[in-house]
Design a protein around this motif. Sequence first.
Motif, PDB file in Angstrom:
ATOM      1  N   GLN A 169       1.926  11.377  -8.044  1.00  0.00           N
ATOM      2  CA  GLN A 169       1.470  11.896  -9.554  1.00  0.00           C
ATOM      3  C   GLN A 169       1.274  13.161  -9.145  1.00  0.00           C
ATOM      4  O   GLN A 169       0.582  13.498  -9.805  1.00  0.00           O
ATOM      5  N   ALA A 170       0.186  13.290  -8.046  1.00  0.00           N
ATOM      6  CA  ALA A 170      -0.463  14.567  -7.192  1.00  0.00           C
ATOM      7  C   ALA A 170       0.386  15.955  -7.123  1.00  0.00           C
ATOM      8  O   ALA A 170       0.235  16.852  -7.686  1.00  0.00           O
TER       9      ALA A 170
ATOM     10  N   THR B 215       0.248   4.177  -2.654  1.00  0.00           N
ATOM     11  CA  THR B 215       0.202   5.089  -2.082  1.00  0.00           C
ATOM     12  C   THR B 215       1.125   6.270  -2.790  1.00  0.00           C
ATOM     13  O   THR B 215       1.632   7.674  -2.442  1.00  0.00           O
TER      14      THR B 215
ATOM     15  N   THR C 282       0.687   7.169  -6.401  1.00  0.00           N
ATOM     16  CA  THR C 282      -0.325   8.388  -6.084  1.00  0.00           C
ATOM     17  C   THR C 282       0.366   9.540  -5.626  1.00  0.00           C
ATOM     18  O   THR C 282       0.262  10.438  -6.128  1.00  0.00           O
ATOM     19  N   ASN C 283       1.533   9.838  -4.732  1.00  0.00           N
ATOM     20  CA  ASN C 283       1.880  10.828  -4.108  1.00  0.00           C
ATOM     21  C   ASN C 283       2.645  11.580  -5.604  1.00  0.00           C
ATOM     22  O   ASN C 283       2.639  12.791  -5.482  1.00  0.00           O
TER      23      ASN C 283
ATOM     24  N   ARG D  81       0.778  -1.166  -0.118  1.00  0.00           N
ATOM     25  CA  ARG D  81       0.272  -0.145   0.104  1.00  0.00           C
ATOM     26  C   ARG D  81       0.562   1.315   0.442  1.00  0.00           C
ATOM     27  O   ARG D  81       0.418   2.081  -0.534  1.00  0.00           O
TER      28      ARG D  81
END
Lengths: 420, 671
Positions: free
Chosen positions: B64-65, B58, B61-62, B54
Motif C-alpha cells: 500500500q505504501a 507488513t 502495508t508495504n 505479521r
Amino acid sequence: MDDKLRRRIIAEDPNWSLEQVPFLSKLCLLAIIKNIEVNPIYKELSPSEQNFIQENLNLHAPLKVTSKLIPDGVYWQRRCKELWDNCDVSDHGHSWKRLFFERYLEDLIELFLPGESEQKSILEMLPFCKDSVKRLNIEELLLPIQKLQEEEEQNSIHEEEPKPPLDHFNFNMLLEKLINLEELHLMYRVKQCGMNYQKEMFEMTQRDCETLAQAVKSCKTLKVLHLSLSNINDTQCRLLVKHLLDHPSLTELDFSFNQIGDRGARAIGKLLNRSKLKTLRLYCNKIQDHGAKAIAHALSTNSTLEELNLGVNRVGDEGGQAIVEALKYNCSLKTLNLASNDVAKQTAFSLSSVLLQNRTLSSISLFHGKLGVRGGKALREAMSKNSTVIKFDLDLSGMEEEDIQFIKEVTWANEERASF
Amino acid sequence: MEKAAESPRKKTTKSPKKPDIKEFSKQKDGGTQKKEPKKDKKLATSQKFVKLKRDLSTMETNIQAAAEAREVQCRTEIDKARKIRLELLEDHNLSSKNKLEQICNGWQTSKEKVVPQEVQAALNHQLQLFDELITEKKRVMDIIQQDLKARDESFVADLKKQTEELQLMLERMDEQDTTLTKAYREELEQWAENVQKEEETKRIEEKTAWEKCIKNLLDTEIEKLSQRQQAVEEFNTQLNDLIFETYENFNVSRNKEVAFFQAMELEIHQVASENIFMEQKLEKLTAENIKLKSEHTRTKAKVSNIKSELSKLRMNKQTAEGKEKQLMEKHLMELNHKVQDYERLQKKKIHFAIADAIKFENMWLTEEAEVKELLERALYVDSMIYEQVLRIPWVQPNLSFANPGKRWEERCTVSQISQCIQDQLDVTQVVAEESIYNESESEAEVGERSSVATPKTVKRLMELLCEEAGFLFEVKIMNLLDSLDDNERTPMKMGYLFNTLGINEKNVPKLVDFLYKYGQQCTKDCDDAEVTQPSGSTDQAETSSAPPVTPDPIDRNDVLQALKCFLDRYNQERVKWSVQSLEARDMSKEKAYWESLGNAMTAEKLKIWEITEMKLEHHHTVLSDISKLTQEIQSLQQENTELQMVHMFLQQVCLDQSFSLSPDVTQIGID
C-alpha cells in the motif's frame, strides 16, 4: 387378477426388487415439485421432505413463487452456482438466498441501459427481492448508448449545440422499495470501456446526483454508503451531504477516489456532527489544509466517529496538526489515516503530545509524510509511554530506521497485551 | 493530455502496486530465517506463526505504501507537467498576441499605402508574419503532441510495468503463501508425527500390558482348569466307590429290613390283639375322661369366678388405695394446717405468756402494795390499840422481810442480770468471739462494765443517740423542745425516744452498755486485723485494763445500726425473760414471803386483839346501852319539855278562854 399379474412379473423379472419401487411419499413430493406454481406447498412438510424439495426443485421455477415459498437453503445455492462461477456467501451474511437476489438485482442494474431497457423489468423484480436484499454492490453503471452515438454525431456535426443530459440509472424508485437495504456500494463508471472512452462514463451528472441524494435520504434503513471512483466534485458532494444530514441510521460513508476538495470537506465536517457516522473514508481526494481544518473542528466535538481515513490527499502540515490536535478533545476515534499527505514535523510533535493523553487511538497510518528525523524522535519518545496503539505505519516518512523499528516493536508488544 | 494523465492514475489505484524490492528481500529473509528454528518448542512455533502473519500484514502495508508513493509521485509529475505546459501556453499566447498586433498594425499601414508594389510588399510581409505565427503554433502543437505521445507511451510502459509488477507481486504472494502453508504443513506434520509417535508408544505400552494381563489370566485359568480336572477325577473315583458301597449297604439293609419286616408283621398281629384290648380300656378311659372334663369345666368356671372376684377385689383395692391416697393427702393438708395452727397457737401462747407475765407482775405489785397498805394499816391499828386501848408502849415489829418492792426488784434484777450476761455472751460470740465469761465472774464484770460507762460517756452516748435518731421526733415536739435549754432537752428527748422505741427506763443502762460495747467492738475489729488472736483470759484482761480512750464511745455511723441491733435483741430478750420469769419463779420462797407477810401479826397479838375486841365489843354494848338510855332520857326530857310547854299553853289558853272562848279552842284542836 392383479395379484396374479404381479406375481408373474416378479417371477419373470430377475432384476426386480422391492427397493426399486418408489415410495408414495417420494412420488407425492415429486408431484408437489411439479405443481409448485399451481399449488405451493413447503412449510407443511417435514424437514427431510423439505430437503428433498430443496434438492430437486426446478431451477427455472418462477421467482414469483419460489422467493416467498422456499427459505434459504440448497435450492438457492444451486441457482447461484448455475448463474455465477464464484460465489462467496460470506459477503452476503452466509445466506444463499440473499446472495442470489442481491447479485441478481446487481446484474440487472449493471446491465440497465437507460432509455433502452425498461425500468419495469427491474421494478417487477422488486417485490420478490425486497425482503432479502440487504446489500447492493454495483460496480458499473452504463450510459445510454444510442444517445452517446447521437452525441458523437452531434459532436462531429454541430459542436456548438448543448449536450442532452446523460443520466444513469435512477435509484430513486429502487431504494424506496428495498425495505431491508443496509449497504449501498456505487461506482459511477464503466468497466472495460476499451477505446470507447468518454469522460462522461466516469462521472455522475447533476441529475444523477440529485436523484441519488433523494433516494439515499428516503432509504431510512441504510447504514453503509460507498460512492467511490465516481469523480464526485465539490458541488455534488455538498448536494449529497445536504441530503444525508440527520440520517437516522447511516454509520459508514466512503467517498474514496473522488475529486472532493476543501468545500466538499467542509460540508462533510458539518455532516460529522449531524449524523451517527462511525466510519468516514475520504481516501484519495483533493482535500487541502482548509478542508482538513474543517474536519478537525468537527472532530474535536464529535463522539461517534471511530475511523477517519484522509489518506492520499493534499493536507499540509497545518491541516495535519489541526486534526491531530483535535484528538486531544476526542475520545472515540480509533483509526486515523493521514498517509501520503504533506504533513510534516509539526504534526509529528502534536501527535507525540496527543499520544501521551489519548487512550482510544489504536491505529495510525502516516507513511509518506515528511515528519523528518526530529519528528521521528518525538514520536519514539511518546510511543515509549503509550500502551494503546497497536498499529503505527511510518514507512518512508523521513524518519530514522531505528526509530521506526522501535515504534514497531512497541506496537507489537501492545498488540500482544491487547490480545490477552 | 489530462485524460492520459488520469487514466494511469486510475490504473495505479485499481491494480495492486509494486513494492520495493528491498522489502521483498527482507520478507524473504524473514521467511527463510523462520524456517530454521522450526524444530523448537511450541512457544517458538507460535511466535514464529505470529511473525509470519505479521510479515503478511507488513507486506500488505508495504504494498500500500509503495502504491501510495507511486500515486504521490505521479501526482507531482502531473503537476509539474501541467505547470510546464501552462508556461509554454502562456509564452505562446504572449508571442502570438504580439504577432497579432504586428499583423493588425500591418493591415492598418497597408491600407494607407497606395502603391500596388508597396501593397504587395506589405501583403507579403503580412503573409510572412502569418506563416511565422502558424509555424509557431504548429511548433507548440507539435511539442504538446509529442508530450501526449510520450505520455501515451509512458502510460503503456507503465501499464506493462504494472502488469509485470503485478505478476511479480502475485508470485511473491504465492511464495509467501506457500511458505506459510509449508510452515503450517510442516508444523502439522510434526504434530502428526508427534501424535503418531505418542500413539505408537502408548499403543505399544498398552499392548505389552494387555499381553501380560492376558498371559496371567490364561495361566491362572489353565491352573484352575487342571485343578478342576483333577478334582473331577477324584470325585469320579469317589463316586464309584460310593456307588459300590451304597449298593452293598443297600443289599444288606434290604435283607435286614425284610427280616425286620416279617418280625414286625408278627408284632403287628400281636399289637392288633393288644389293641383291641386297649380299645376297650380306652373306652373306659374316655368315659372317665368325659367325667373329668366336666369336672374340669366346672372347676374352670369356678376359677373364672374367683378370677373375676379377684379382679373385682383388685379394683376395689385400687379404688381404696386411691381413696386412701386422697385421704392421706387430706390428712397431710390437715396436718399442715394443724402444724400451722400449732405454730400460731405457740406464738399466741408465748404472746399470752408474755402478757400474763406482765399482768402477773402488775398484779403481784398491786397485790403487794395492797398487802403492804393493809399491813401498815394493821400496824397502825395495832399501834393505836397498844397505845390508846392498852396503854402499853407499842413496839415496832420486825418488818425487814416486808419490803415488797425491794424484794421484787431484787429478784428481777438478778434474773435481768443473768439475762444480760447471757446476751452479752451472745453478742460477743456473734460479733467477734471476744471472750467467754464465767457465770461466777459475771457480777464483778457487770460492775466493772457499768463503771466503765461513766456518766460522762453515758451522757455523750445519749446525745449521740438523740442526734442520730432525730428523725424519730415529730416536728412539733422538736419545736417545743427547742425552747428548753440543753441540760433539760436531752432527758426530755431521751424520754420521748424511749417511749417511742418502747424501751423501759430500767433498760437504759443496758442500752448504754450495749452501745458502748458495740463501739468498742468496732474499734476492736480494726485492731484485730493487726493483732493475732490471743487467748481468752489475756484478751479479757486487755479489754478491762485498757479501755479504749476515744472521743466518741461509738462511731456516729454505727449508732443507728447498733440501736437496731439492740432493739431486736431487746424484744427477743423480753419475750425470753417473760417466759423464763414465769417458769423460774421460786414458789417456795414466794410462799414463805407471803406467809411471812401473813405472819407479820403474831398469834399473841391476835389473841390480844381478840380479847381487846371482845372487851371492846362488851364496852361497845355497854356504851350502846348507855347511848340508848341517854336517847330515851333525851326523848323523855323532850317529852317532858313538850308537855311542859303544852301545860304552859293550856294554862295560857285557859286564861285566855276566859276572855274569848271560841277561836282559841279551834286553834288548839289543829295543833
